[in-house]
Design a protein around this motif. Structure first.
Motif, PDB file in Angstrom:
ATOM      1  N   UNK A  80      -6.621   0.700   4.174  1.00  0.00           N
ATOM      2  CA  UNK A  80      -5.980   1.307   5.337  1.00  0.00           C
ATOM      3  C   UNK A  80      -4.509   0.910   5.433  1.00  0.00           C
ATOM      4  N   UNK A  81      -3.694   1.850   5.868  1.00  0.00           N
ATOM      5  CA  UNK A  81      -2.276   1.590   6.116  1.00  0.00           C
ATOM      6  C   UNK A  81      -2.074   1.630   7.623  1.00  0.00           C
ATOM      7  N   UNK A  82      -1.653   0.502   8.185  1.00  0.00           N
ATOM      8  CA  UNK A  82      -1.400   0.436   9.620  1.00  0.00           C
ATOM      9  C   UNK A  82       0.075   0.708   9.890  1.00  0.00           C
ATOM     10  N   UNK A  83       0.369   1.040  11.122  1.00  0.00           N
ATOM     11  CA  UNK A  83       1.738   1.360  11.514  1.00  0.00           C
ATOM     12  C   UNK A  83       2.125   0.575  12.767  1.00  0.00           C
ATOM     13  N   UNK A  84       1.779  -0.703  12.775  1.00  0.00           N
ATOM     14  CA  UNK A  84       2.036  -1.564  13.927  1.00  0.00           C
ATOM     15  C   UNK A  84       3.454  -2.111  13.961  1.00  0.00           C
ATOM     16  N   UNK A  85       4.263  -1.771  12.993  1.00  0.00           N
ATOM     17  CA  UNK A  85       5.583  -2.386  12.863  1.00  0.00           C
ATOM     18  C   UNK A  85       6.726  -1.464  13.263  1.00  0.00           C
ATOM     19  N   UNK A  86       6.435  -0.400  13.957  1.00  0.00           N
ATOM     20  CA  UNK A  86       7.484   0.477  14.466  1.00  0.00           C
ATOM     21  C   UNK A  86       7.901   1.598  13.544  1.00  0.00           C
ATOM     22  N   UNK A  87       7.250   1.760  12.407  1.00  0.00           N
ATOM     23  CA  UNK A  87       7.689   2.801  11.469  1.00  0.00           C
ATOM     24  C   UNK A  87       7.437   4.204  12.004  1.00  0.00           C
ATOM     25  N   UNK A  97       0.815  -1.223   0.000  1.00  0.00           N
ATOM     26  CA  UNK A  97       0.000   0.000   0.000  1.00  0.00           C
ATOM     27  C   UNK A  97       0.840   1.262   0.000  1.00  0.00           C
ATOM     28  N   UNK A  98       1.951   1.254   0.718  1.00  0.00           N
ATOM     29  CA  UNK A  98       2.850   2.415   0.716  1.00  0.00           C
ATOM     30  C   UNK A  98       3.431   2.609  -0.679  1.00  0.00           C
ATOM     31  N   UNK A  99       3.915   1.531  -1.292  1.00  0.00           N
ATOM     32  CA  UNK A  99       4.511   1.643  -2.624  1.00  0.00           C
ATOM     33  C   UNK A  99       3.484   2.067  -3.668  1.00  0.00           C
ATOM     34  N   UNK A 100       2.282   1.507  -3.592  1.00  0.00           N
ATOM     35  CA  UNK A 100       1.226   1.895  -4.532  1.00  0.00           C
ATOM     36  C   UNK A 100       0.883   3.368  -4.386  1.00  0.00           C
ATOM     37  N   UNK A 101       0.738   3.815  -3.156  1.00  0.00           N
ATOM     38  CA  UNK A 101       0.419   5.216  -2.908  1.00  0.00           C
ATOM     39  C   UNK A 101       1.536   6.125  -3.421  1.00  0.00           C
ATOM     40  N   UNK A 102       2.774   5.727  -3.174  1.00  0.00           N
ATOM     41  CA  UNK A 102       3.906   6.509  -3.659  1.00  0.00           C
ATOM     42  C   UNK A 102       3.854   6.649  -5.182  1.00  0.00           C
ATOM     43  N   UNK A 103       3.542   5.562  -5.871  1.00  0.00           N
ATOM     44  CA  UNK A 103       3.508   5.602  -7.334  1.00  0.00           C
ATOM     45  C   UNK A 103       2.395   6.508  -7.863  1.00  0.00           C
ATOM     46  N   UNK A 104       1.301   6.632  -7.141  1.00  0.00           N
ATOM     47  CA  UNK A 104       0.239   7.538  -7.598  1.00  0.00           C
ATOM     48  C   UNK A 104       0.711   8.989  -7.540  1.00  0.00           C
ATOM     49  N   UNK A 105       1.648   9.282  -6.653  1.00  0.00           N
ATOM     50  CA  UNK A 105       2.206  10.641  -6.569  1.00  0.00           C
ATOM     51  C   UNK A 105       3.061  10.971  -7.789  1.00  0.00           C
ATOM     52  N   UNK A 150       7.468   5.768   4.196  1.00  0.00           N
ATOM     53  CA  UNK A 150       6.280   6.033   5.009  1.00  0.00           C
ATOM     54  C   UNK A 150       6.460   7.332   5.801  1.00  0.00           C
ATOM     55  N   UNK A 151       7.619   7.489   6.417  1.00  0.00           N
ATOM     56  CA  UNK A 151       7.892   8.708   7.188  1.00  0.00           C
ATOM     57  C   UNK A 151       7.881   9.936   6.283  1.00  0.00           C
ATOM     58  N   UNK A 152       8.510   9.833   5.116  1.00  0.00           N
ATOM     59  CA  UNK A 152       8.562  10.965   4.182  1.00  0.00           C
ATOM     60  C   UNK A 152       7.172  11.350   3.694  1.00  0.00           C
ATOM     61  N   UNK A 153       6.264  10.380   3.650  1.00  0.00           N
ATOM     62  CA  UNK A 153       4.895  10.645   3.219  1.00  0.00           C
ATOM     63  C   UNK A 153       4.015  11.097   4.382  1.00  0.00           C
ATOM     64  N   UNK A 154       4.605  11.227   5.568  1.00  0.00           N
ATOM     65  CA  UNK A 154       3.834  11.674   6.728  1.00  0.00           C
ATOM     66  C   UNK A 154       3.025  10.576   7.382  1.00  0.00           C
ATOM     67  N   UNK A 155       3.449   9.330   7.244  1.00  0.00           N
ATOM     68  CA  UNK A 155       2.763   8.174   7.824  1.00  0.00           C
ATOM     69  C   UNK A 155       1.272   8.163   7.462  1.00  0.00           C
ATOM     70  N   UNK A 156       0.983   8.021   6.164  1.00  0.00           N
ATOM     71  CA  UNK A 156      -0.426   8.054   5.733  1.00  0.00           C
ATOM     72  C   UNK A 156      -1.236   6.928   6.357  1.00  0.00           C
ATOM     73  N   UNK A 157      -2.496   7.195   6.590  1.00  0.00           N
ATOM     74  CA  UNK A 157      -3.396   6.205   7.172  1.00  0.00           C
ATOM     75  C   UNK A 157      -4.223   5.473   6.136  1.00  0.00           C
ATOM     76  N   UNK A 158      -4.225   5.984   4.915  1.00  0.00           N
ATOM     77  CA  UNK A 158      -5.051   5.385   3.868  1.00  0.00           C
ATOM     78  C   UNK A 158      -4.256   5.324   2.578  1.00  0.00           C
ATOM     79  N   UNK A 159      -4.234   4.145   1.971  1.00  0.00           N
ATOM     80  CA  UNK A 159      -3.617   3.963   0.664  1.00  0.00           C
ATOM     81  C   UNK A 159      -4.688   3.792  -0.384  1.00  0.00           C
ATOM     82  N   UNK A 160      -4.289   3.536  -1.609  1.00  0.00           N
ATOM     83  CA  UNK A 160      -5.282   3.361  -2.669  1.00  0.00           C
ATOM     84  C   UNK A 160      -5.997   2.019  -2.565  1.00  0.00           C
ATOM     85  N   UNK A 161      -5.381   1.059  -1.872  1.00  0.00           N
ATOM     86  CA  UNK A 161      -5.963  -0.280  -1.727  1.00  0.00           C
ATOM     87  C   UNK A 161      -6.615  -0.488  -0.369  1.00  0.00           C
TER      88      UNK A 161
END
Length: 145
Positions: free
Chosen positions: A131-138, A82-90, A118-129
Motif C-alpha cells: 500500500x502507498x499512503x499519502x499522510x505526508x501532504x502529497x 514504493x512510488x519509485x518502484x512503481x514508476x520503474x515498472x511503467x 506521485x501526483x503525476x501518477x494520480x496518487x496511486x494507492x497500491x505499489x508493487x511492494x
C-alpha cells in the motif's frame, strides 16, 4: 521533525527505520544486526544516533521502537520506495528489478520529487511492494502539465 528534502539521514539508517516500521513494535539490537549482517555494536551506535535525532527509543535489554516522529518518517521512506518502484515498472522493469533498482538510488530523491511523481501518477494507492499512503501532504500536489 518535518519531512524535508527526503535525505536527512543516511541510506543505512533509512533501511533500519523501514525495518523497524515493518516489525511494528519493539525489536532487539541482535535482530537488526542479524537482518543486516552487521556487528551488534555497530547497530547499537547507529540506534544511539537515531535516538538522539528523535526517531527511535532504545531501552537496554527491552528493545528499540519507533517514536511518533520515527514512525511518520519511516512511512514516508516506504512510500518513497514504493512510488519509485512503481514508476520503474511503467518503464519495463519487472517487479523484482524495479524494487532492487529503486533501492539503489531512492536515498538521493527529494520529497518534492516524490510528491510530483506521485501526483503525476494520480496518487496511486497500491505499489508493487504494498500500500502507498499519502499522510505526508502529497495530495496537495497537483499533477504537472
Amino acid at each position: 521533525m518535518e519531512i524535508g528534502n527526503g535525505y536527512e539521514i543516511s541510506p543505512r539508517k533509512a533501511e533500519y527505520l523501514k525495518y523497524l516500521w515493518g516489525k511494528g513494535g519493539r525489536v532487539r539490537t541482535t535482530d537488526i544486526a542479524r537482518e543486516f549482517s552487521v556487528d551488534p555494536s555497530t547497530i547499537t551506535k547507529t540506534i544511539q544516533e537515531l535516538s538522539e535525532t528523535g526517531f527511535v527509543t532504545h531501552e537496554p535489554y527491552r528493545g528499540i521502537s519507533l517514536t511518533v516522529t520515527g514512525n511518520r518518517y519511516a512511512e514516508y521512506l516506504i512510500k518513497r520506495h514504493r512510488i519509485l518502484s512503481l514508476m520503474l515498472t511503467h518503464y519495463g522493469f519487472s517487479h523484482e528489478q524495479a524494487c532492487a533498482e529503486a533501492s539503489r538510488f531512492e536515498s538521493m530523491v527529494s520529497k518534492e520529487a516524490i510528491d510530483r511523481i506521485c501526483a503525476a501518477m494520480g496518487h496511486p494507492g497500491q505499489g508493487i511492494c504494498g500500500e502507498i499512503t499519502h499522510n505526508d501532504g502529497c495530495l496537495n500536489q497537483k499533477p504537472t502539465q
